[in-house]
Design an enzyme around this catalytic site. Sequence first.
Site, PDB file in Angstrom:
ATOM      1  N   ASP A   1       0.823  -1.220   0.000  1.00  0.00           N
ATOM      2  CA  ASP A   1       0.000   0.000   0.000  1.00  0.00           C
ATOM      3  C   ASP A   1       0.852   1.262   0.000  1.00  0.00           C
ATOM      4  O   ASP A   1       0.419   2.301   0.495  1.00  0.00           O
ATOM      5  CB  ASP A   1      -0.958   0.019   1.200  1.00  0.00           C
ATOM      6  CG  ASP A   1      -1.781  -1.246   1.314  1.00  0.00           C
ATOM      7  OD1 ASP A   1      -2.426  -1.604   0.314  1.00  0.00           O
ATOM      8  OD2 ASP A   1      -1.762  -1.885   2.385  1.00  0.00           O
TER       9      ASP A   1
ATOM     10  N   LYS B   1       2.555   2.197  -5.137  1.00  0.00           N
ATOM     11  CA  LYS B   1       3.328   1.756  -6.302  1.00  0.00           C
ATOM     12  C   LYS B   1       2.600   2.034  -7.605  1.00  0.00           C
ATOM     13  O   LYS B   1       3.214   2.289  -8.634  1.00  0.00           O
ATOM     14  CB  LYS B   1       3.609   0.245  -6.204  1.00  0.00           C
ATOM     15  CG  LYS B   1       4.416  -0.172  -5.006  1.00  0.00           C
ATOM     16  CD  LYS B   1       4.622  -1.681  -4.959  1.00  0.00           C
ATOM     17  CE  LYS B   1       3.371  -2.457  -4.654  1.00  0.00           C
ATOM     18  NZ  LYS B   1       2.843  -2.221  -3.297  1.00  0.00           N
TER      19      LYS B   1
ATOM     20  N   HIS C   1      -4.382  -1.732  -5.943  1.00  0.00           N
ATOM     21  CA  HIS C   1      -4.024  -0.322  -5.924  1.00  0.00           C
ATOM     22  C   HIS C   1      -4.956   0.456  -6.845  1.00  0.00           C
ATOM     23  O   HIS C   1      -5.620  -0.109  -7.703  1.00  0.00           O
ATOM     24  CB  HIS C   1      -2.555  -0.103  -6.297  1.00  0.00           C
ATOM     25  CG  HIS C   1      -2.186  -0.622  -7.647  1.00  0.00           C
ATOM     26  ND1 HIS C   1      -1.507  -1.801  -7.816  1.00  0.00           N
ATOM     27  CD2 HIS C   1      -2.386  -0.132  -8.891  1.00  0.00           C
ATOM     28  CE1 HIS C   1      -1.308  -2.011  -9.106  1.00  0.00           C
ATOM     29  NE2 HIS C   1      -1.828  -1.015  -9.776  1.00  0.00           N
TER      30      HIS C   1
ATOM     31  N   THR D   1      -8.291  -3.812  -1.677  1.00  0.00           N
ATOM     32  CA  THR D   1      -8.766  -5.182  -1.859  1.00  0.00           C
ATOM     33  C   THR D   1      -9.722  -5.612  -0.760  1.00  0.00           C
ATOM     34  O   THR D   1     -10.736  -6.254  -1.018  1.00  0.00           O
ATOM     35  CB  THR D   1      -7.564  -6.152  -1.915  1.00  0.00           C
ATOM     36  OG1 THR D   1      -6.748  -5.795  -3.030  1.00  0.00           O
ATOM     37  CG2 THR D   1      -8.018  -7.597  -2.089  1.00  0.00           C
TER      38      THR D   1
ATOM     39  N   LEU E   1       3.769  12.294   0.829  1.00  0.00           N
ATOM     40  CA  LEU E   1       4.421  13.294   1.678  1.00  0.00           C
ATOM     41  C   LEU E   1       3.405  14.317   2.172  1.00  0.00           C
ATOM     42  O   LEU E   1       3.518  14.834   3.293  1.00  0.00           O
ATOM     43  CB  LEU E   1       5.547  13.986   0.894  1.00  0.00           C
ATOM     44  CG  LEU E   1       6.427  14.952   1.690  1.00  0.00           C
ATOM     45  CD1 LEU E   1       7.281  14.196   2.711  1.00  0.00           C
ATOM     46  CD2 LEU E   1       7.324  15.768   0.763  1.00  0.00           C
TER      47      LEU E   1
END
Length: 425
Positions: free
Chosen positions: A13, A16, A41, A297, A329
């Site tokens: 998580d 990516k 994702h 998921t 961030l």
Amino acid sequence: MSVTVVLGAQWGDEGKGKLADILAHESQICCRAQGGNNAGHTIVANGVTYDFHILPSGLVNPNCINVIGSGCVVHVPSFFKELEALEKHGLNTEGRIYISDRAHVVFDVHQQVDGLEEVELGQGFIGTTKKGIGPTYSTKMTRSGLRMCDLFDEEVFEQKLGRVVMGFQKRFGDLLQYDMQAEIEKYKGLREKLAPYVVDQIPLLASAKEKNAKILVEGANALMLDIDYGTYPFVTSSNTGLGGVLTGLTLGWRSLREVIGVVKAYTTRVGSGPFPTEQLNEFGEKLQSVGHEVGVTTGRKRRCGWLDLVVVKHSHACNDYTALNLTKLDVLDDFDELKVATSYSLNGQRLEGFPSNPDMLAQVEVQYETLPGWKKPTTGAKSYMDLPLAARKYVEYIENFVGVKVKWIGVGPARDHMISRSGNI
């Protein structure tokens, strides 16, 4: 050298998918090497949100061929369900997605067994997604599993499936409520539909390498969930690091151009298992809320904590990253100060490296470095120097500690919320 690999550096998580989406637009081929539809994702492209599980996110690029490799495990009905969902969003996937004929098949019986095994473990449950991934890899390793190539000979298919089911019935007895005949009938309908998607990946990828095509490998899960190098037994059932890429796809190490580790700016984990920097307090709740930390998921809330650089350094030692992508961030924009874990100790003794023993890991004391927050929004930043000074110092602290440059910085959910530092490093 034509292969770029994107791998999760923590417990999954990390985000990516967004980097994979960006790089897929420069790639001719996008591959998955391991795992199944237990990973998930989300990608936001052109204002549309796409959810990916087993399918490579290169499908968003209309010029990209996508491959589900031999190291993957595939639940065929879920494959088609996901494909149809993408097509409803306007993606044309025809002729652009292939499955290796050596990939193993996840059946409904594997999913039932996954749930039964979790019940067996009681309070020591792993926290699996119950997608049947572990039982499928188990039958693969005992050489009783079915591969995609087995689905097209009806007699062979029925014999092999019968042996798998018999083995599970001996173990679970009446607890296993599985209708094998219904599964056989289901595949009579799926067999013809599936045939155009199943190929021998070896010549396909060999041809791509000969043409020096740009190939992107999209890792699933993350290093800390690796069956060998993660927090075993609280892991997935495949090799989620670089080793899984090399065995799950026939690319070869000499083809590797870049291995990118994706690191969330804080740490999250789904399911059971040790998590040294977990914050069961207002900081953890704030990270969960601001970061929208809910699994794609499973729908489960993710456990949240401070950035653990012991984990990231261990991950780098295993995967040998050439660059990092720091994500989310912006979630840290409103913190007065930030803590990062720099070492563990046990009984007053500093530990070298990351412990393999989960009981020991659950008892470690974490040493933190405290860094100032920046209390300014980062989402509008277009370049590295647009970031507040304290945010840049946070990035540079990570680089110096891990020994790898941060080449991309995520400051929001959209594709354009990604700062590239290619010219700055």
